[in-house]
Design a protein around this motif. Structure first.
Motif, PDB file in Angstrom:
ATOM      1  N   GLN A   5       1.088  -5.519  10.103  1.00 23.11           N
ATOM      2  CA  GLN A   5       2.523  -5.216   9.417  1.00 23.11           C
ATOM      3  C   GLN A   5       2.110  -5.424   7.771  1.00 23.11           C
ATOM      4  O   GLN A   5       2.614  -4.692   7.130  1.00 23.11           O
ATOM      5  N   ASP A   6       1.075  -6.348   7.632  1.00 22.56           N
ATOM      6  CA  ASP A   6       0.745  -6.443   6.176  1.00 22.56           C
ATOM      7  C   ASP A   6       0.068  -5.148   5.514  1.00 22.56           C
ATOM      8  O   ASP A   6       0.410  -5.053   4.173  1.00 22.56           O
ATOM      9  N   ILE A   7      -0.297  -4.281   6.175  1.00 24.05           N
ATOM     10  CA  ILE A   7      -1.023  -3.057   5.710  1.00 24.05           C
ATOM     11  C   ILE A   7       0.349  -2.254   4.990  1.00 24.05           C
ATOM     12  O   ILE A   7       0.014  -1.682   4.064  1.00 24.05           O
ATOM     13  N   TYR A   8       1.358  -2.217   5.626  1.00 24.61           N
ATOM     14  CA  TYR A   8       2.604  -1.648   5.077  1.00 24.61           C
ATOM     15  C   TYR A   8       3.490  -2.275   3.969  1.00 24.61           C
ATOM     16  O   TYR A   8       4.673  -2.137   4.071  1.00 24.61           O
ATOM     17  N   GLU A   9       2.666  -2.664   3.204  1.00 22.74           N
ATOM     18  CA  GLU A   9       3.454  -3.523   1.838  1.00 22.74           C
ATOM     19  C   GLU A   9       4.291  -2.368   0.977  1.00 22.74           C
ATOM     20  O   GLU A   9       3.814  -1.230   1.103  1.00 22.74           O
ATOM     21  N   GLU A  10       4.988  -2.941   0.349  1.00 22.87           N
ATOM     22  CA  GLU A  10       5.881  -1.799  -0.359  1.00 22.87           C
ATOM     23  C   GLU A  10       4.850  -1.020  -1.203  1.00 22.87           C
ATOM     24  O   GLU A  10       5.457   0.175  -1.388  1.00 22.87           O
ATOM     25  N   HIS A  11       4.161  -1.562  -2.201  1.00 24.29           N
ATOM     26  CA  HIS A  11       3.387  -0.741  -3.005  1.00 24.29           C
ATOM     27  C   HIS A  11       2.511   0.398  -2.142  1.00 24.29           C
ATOM     28  O   HIS A  11       2.162   1.573  -2.700  1.00 24.29           O
ATOM     29  N   VAL A  12       2.048   0.137  -1.217  1.00 27.69           N
ATOM     30  CA  VAL A  12       1.327   0.834  -0.168  1.00 27.69           C
ATOM     31  C   VAL A  12       2.228   2.080   0.327  1.00 27.69           C
ATOM     32  O   VAL A  12       1.892   3.405   0.177  1.00 27.69           O
ATOM     33  N   HIS A  15       3.014   4.606  -2.428  1.00 24.31           N
ATOM     34  CA  HIS A  15       2.156   5.351  -2.845  1.00 24.31           C
ATOM     35  C   HIS A  15       1.792   6.532  -1.701  1.00 24.31           C
ATOM     36  O   HIS A  15       1.592   7.649  -1.898  1.00 24.31           O
ATOM     37  N   TYR A  16       2.219   6.250  -0.450  1.00 26.95           N
ATOM     38  CA  TYR A  16       2.078   7.266   0.751  1.00 26.95           C
ATOM     39  C   TYR A  16       3.330   7.950   0.623  1.00 26.95           C
ATOM     40  O   TYR A  16       3.063   9.112   0.779  1.00 26.95           O
ATOM     41  N   GLU A  17       4.389   7.655   0.344  1.00 25.49           N
ATOM     42  CA  GLU A  17       5.932   8.390   0.207  1.00 25.49           C
ATOM     43  C   GLU A  17       5.748   9.149  -1.039  1.00 25.49           C
ATOM     44  O   GLU A  17       6.514  10.345  -1.215  1.00 25.49           O
ATOM     45  N   ASP A  18       5.411   8.481  -1.989  1.00 29.07           N
ATOM     46  CA  ASP A  18       5.547   9.426  -3.508  1.00 29.07           C
ATOM     47  C   ASP A  18       4.042   9.378  -4.186  1.00 29.07           C
ATOM     48  O   ASP A  18       3.782   8.663  -4.988  1.00 29.07           O
ATOM     49  N   PRO A  19       3.120  10.171  -3.583  1.00 25.27           N
ATOM     50  CA  PRO A  19       1.709  10.020  -4.317  1.00 25.27           C
ATOM     51  C   PRO A  19       1.470  10.409  -5.633  1.00 25.27           C
ATOM     52  O   PRO A  19       2.153  11.180  -6.054  1.00 25.27           O
ATOM     53  N   TYR A  20       0.609   9.879  -6.221  1.00 23.73           N
ATOM     54  CA  TYR A  20       0.239  10.231  -7.494  1.00 23.73           C
ATOM     55  C   TYR A  20      -0.693  11.402  -7.446  1.00 23.73           C
ATOM     56  O   TYR A  20      -1.755  11.227  -6.963  1.00 23.73           O
ATOM     57  N   HIS A  21      -0.385  12.441  -8.263  1.00 25.61           N
ATOM     58  CA  HIS A  21      -1.213  13.589  -8.470  1.00 25.61           C
ATOM     59  C   HIS A  21      -1.972  14.165  -7.146  1.00 25.61           C
ATOM     60  O   HIS A  21      -2.883  14.240  -6.823  1.00 25.61           O
ATOM     61  N   ASN A  93     -15.769  -2.823  -3.139  1.00 27.81           N
ATOM     62  CA  ASN A  93     -15.059  -3.895  -3.097  1.00 27.81           C
ATOM     63  C   ASN A  93     -13.867  -3.808  -3.921  1.00 27.81           C
ATOM     64  O   ASN A  93     -12.805  -4.180  -3.777  1.00 27.81           O
ATOM     65  N   GLU A  94     -13.944  -3.224  -5.220  1.00 30.09           N
ATOM     66  CA  GLU A  94     -12.913  -3.103  -6.006  1.00 30.09           C
ATOM     67  C   GLU A  94     -11.934  -2.068  -5.474  1.00 30.09           C
ATOM     68  O   GLU A  94     -10.589  -2.485  -5.741  1.00 30.09           O
ATOM     69  N   MET A  95     -12.413  -1.041  -4.663  1.00 31.48           N
ATOM     70  CA  MET A  95     -11.334  -0.340  -4.051  1.00 31.48           C
ATOM     71  C   MET A  95     -10.483  -0.938  -3.010  1.00 31.48           C
ATOM     72  O   MET A  95      -9.273  -0.917  -3.287  1.00 31.48           O
ATOM     73  N   LEU A  96     -11.082  -1.814  -2.371  1.00 32.07           N
ATOM     74  CA  LEU A  96     -10.472  -2.597  -1.290  1.00 32.07           C
ATOM     75  C   LEU A  96      -9.453  -3.690  -1.851  1.00 32.07           C
ATOM     76  O   LEU A  96      -8.473  -3.630  -1.347  1.00 32.07           O
ATOM     77  N   ASP A  97      -9.855  -4.346  -3.215  1.00 35.86           N
ATOM     78  CA  ASP A  97      -8.769  -5.024  -3.830  1.00 35.86           C
ATOM     79  C   ASP A  97      -7.782  -4.052  -4.468  1.00 35.86           C
ATOM     80  O   ASP A  97      -6.519  -4.783  -4.315  1.00 35.86           O
ATOM     81  N   LEU A  98      -8.069  -3.191  -4.821  1.00 39.12           N
ATOM     82  CA  LEU A  98      -7.025  -2.240  -5.620  1.00 39.12           C
ATOM     83  C   LEU A  98      -6.057  -1.890  -4.320  1.00 39.12           C
ATOM     84  O   LEU A  98      -4.784  -1.724  -4.566  1.00 39.12           O
ATOM     85  N   PHE A  99      -6.405  -1.697  -3.285  1.00 35.59           N
ATOM     86  CA  PHE A  99      -5.567  -1.234  -2.059  1.00 35.59           C
ATOM     87  C   PHE A  99      -4.572  -2.585  -1.793  1.00 35.59           C
ATOM     88  O   PHE A  99      -3.282  -2.237  -1.645  1.00 35.59           O
ATOM     89  N   GLY A 100      -5.104  -3.595  -1.704  1.00 37.65           N
ATOM     90  CA  GLY A 100      -4.397  -4.693  -1.559  1.00 37.65           C
ATOM     91  C   GLY A 100      -4.280  -5.697  -0.127  1.00 37.65           C
ATOM     92  O   GLY A 100      -5.215  -6.458  -0.185  1.00 37.65           O
ATOM     93  N   PRO A 101      -3.609  -5.130   0.766  1.00 39.40           N
ATOM     94  CA  PRO A 101      -3.753  -6.013   2.270  1.00 39.40           C
ATOM     95  C   PRO A 101      -5.012  -5.820   2.636  1.00 39.40           C
ATOM     96  O   PRO A 101      -5.802  -4.983   2.530  1.00 39.40           O
ATOM     97  N   GLN A 102      -5.402  -6.991   3.376  1.00 37.82           N
ATOM     98  CA  GLN A 102      -6.816  -7.234   3.813  1.00 37.82           C
ATOM     99  C   GLN A 102      -6.780  -6.161   5.370  1.00 37.82           C
ATOM    100  O   GLN A 102      -5.795  -6.135   5.977  1.00 37.82           O
TER     101      GLN A 102
END
Length: 148
Positions: A5-12, A15-21, A93-102
Motif C-alpha cells: 500500500q505504501d507504493i501508492y503514496e499521493e505523489h506517486v 505522477h501516474y495520473e497526470d505525468p510530466y511530459h 540509488n538516487e532514482m530510488l530515493d526520488l521515487f520515495g516508497p521503499q
C-alpha cells in the motif's frame, strides 16, 4: 518488508495520473527505448540537448505498471535542465530515493527502467541524415531486455 500500500503514496499516484511530459518529442536529438521482460513495462525516453550539453527538453512514453510510469514522469521532471554530465552521474540509488516508497527488488526493476533507458538515450543520438523528416525518433538502440 515494504507494505504494498505504501507504493501508492499521493505523489506517486499524481505522477501516474497526470505525468510530466508524456508523449512524443518531435524535436528530440537523443532517444532510446527499453522494456522489462519480467513484467512487460516499456519506456521510451526522448531528449533535446543543446550545443552546450544541457537537456533542454525531456519526454517519455510507454506502458506498464504504476511504478514504471510514475517513476518515468518523476525522472523526466528531475533531469530537465540538467547537463548531460549531471544526468550521467544520477545514480540508481538516487532514482530510488526520488521515487520515495521503499520497493522490493522485483519492484525496483520497474522503478529503475526509465533510469536505465535515460542512461542509454544519453548515448543514442538520432540520425538527422534520414530522408524522411516525419519519421520521428528511432528506438533502435541496445536492448535492455537482455540484462539480468
Amino acid at each position: 518488508m515494504p507494505n504494498e500500500q505504501d507504493i501508492y503514496e499521493e505523489h506517486v499516484l499524481d505522477h501516474y495520473e497526470d505525468p510530466y511530459h508524456r508523449g512524443e518529442l518531435a524535436t528530440a536529438t537523443h532517444a532510446d527505448e527499453g522494456k522489462n521482460p519480467l513484467c512487460g513495462d516499456v519506456i521510451q525516453v526522448m531528449l533535446r540537448l543543446d550545443r552546450d550539453g544541457k537537456i533542454e527538453e525531456a519526454w517519455f512514453d510507454g506502458e506498464g505498471c504504476v511504478i514504471s510510469q510514475a517513476s518515468a514522469s518523476m525522472l523526466i521532471e528531475a533531469i530537465e535542465g540538467k547537463t548531460v554530465e549531471e544526468a550521467k552521474e544520477f545514480t540508481a540509488n538516487e532514482m530510488l530515493d526520488l521515487f520515495g516508497p521503499q520497493l522490493t527488488p522485483n519492484r525496483q526493476k520497474c522503478c529503475l527502467l526509465s533510469w536505465r533507458v535515460l542512461q542509454s538515450a544519453l548515448h543514442a543520438p538520432i540520425d538527422d541524415s534520414a530522408d524522411d523528416d516525419d519519421a520521428g525518433p528511432s528506438f533502435g538502440g541496445p536492448s535492455l531486455s537482455e540484462e539480468s
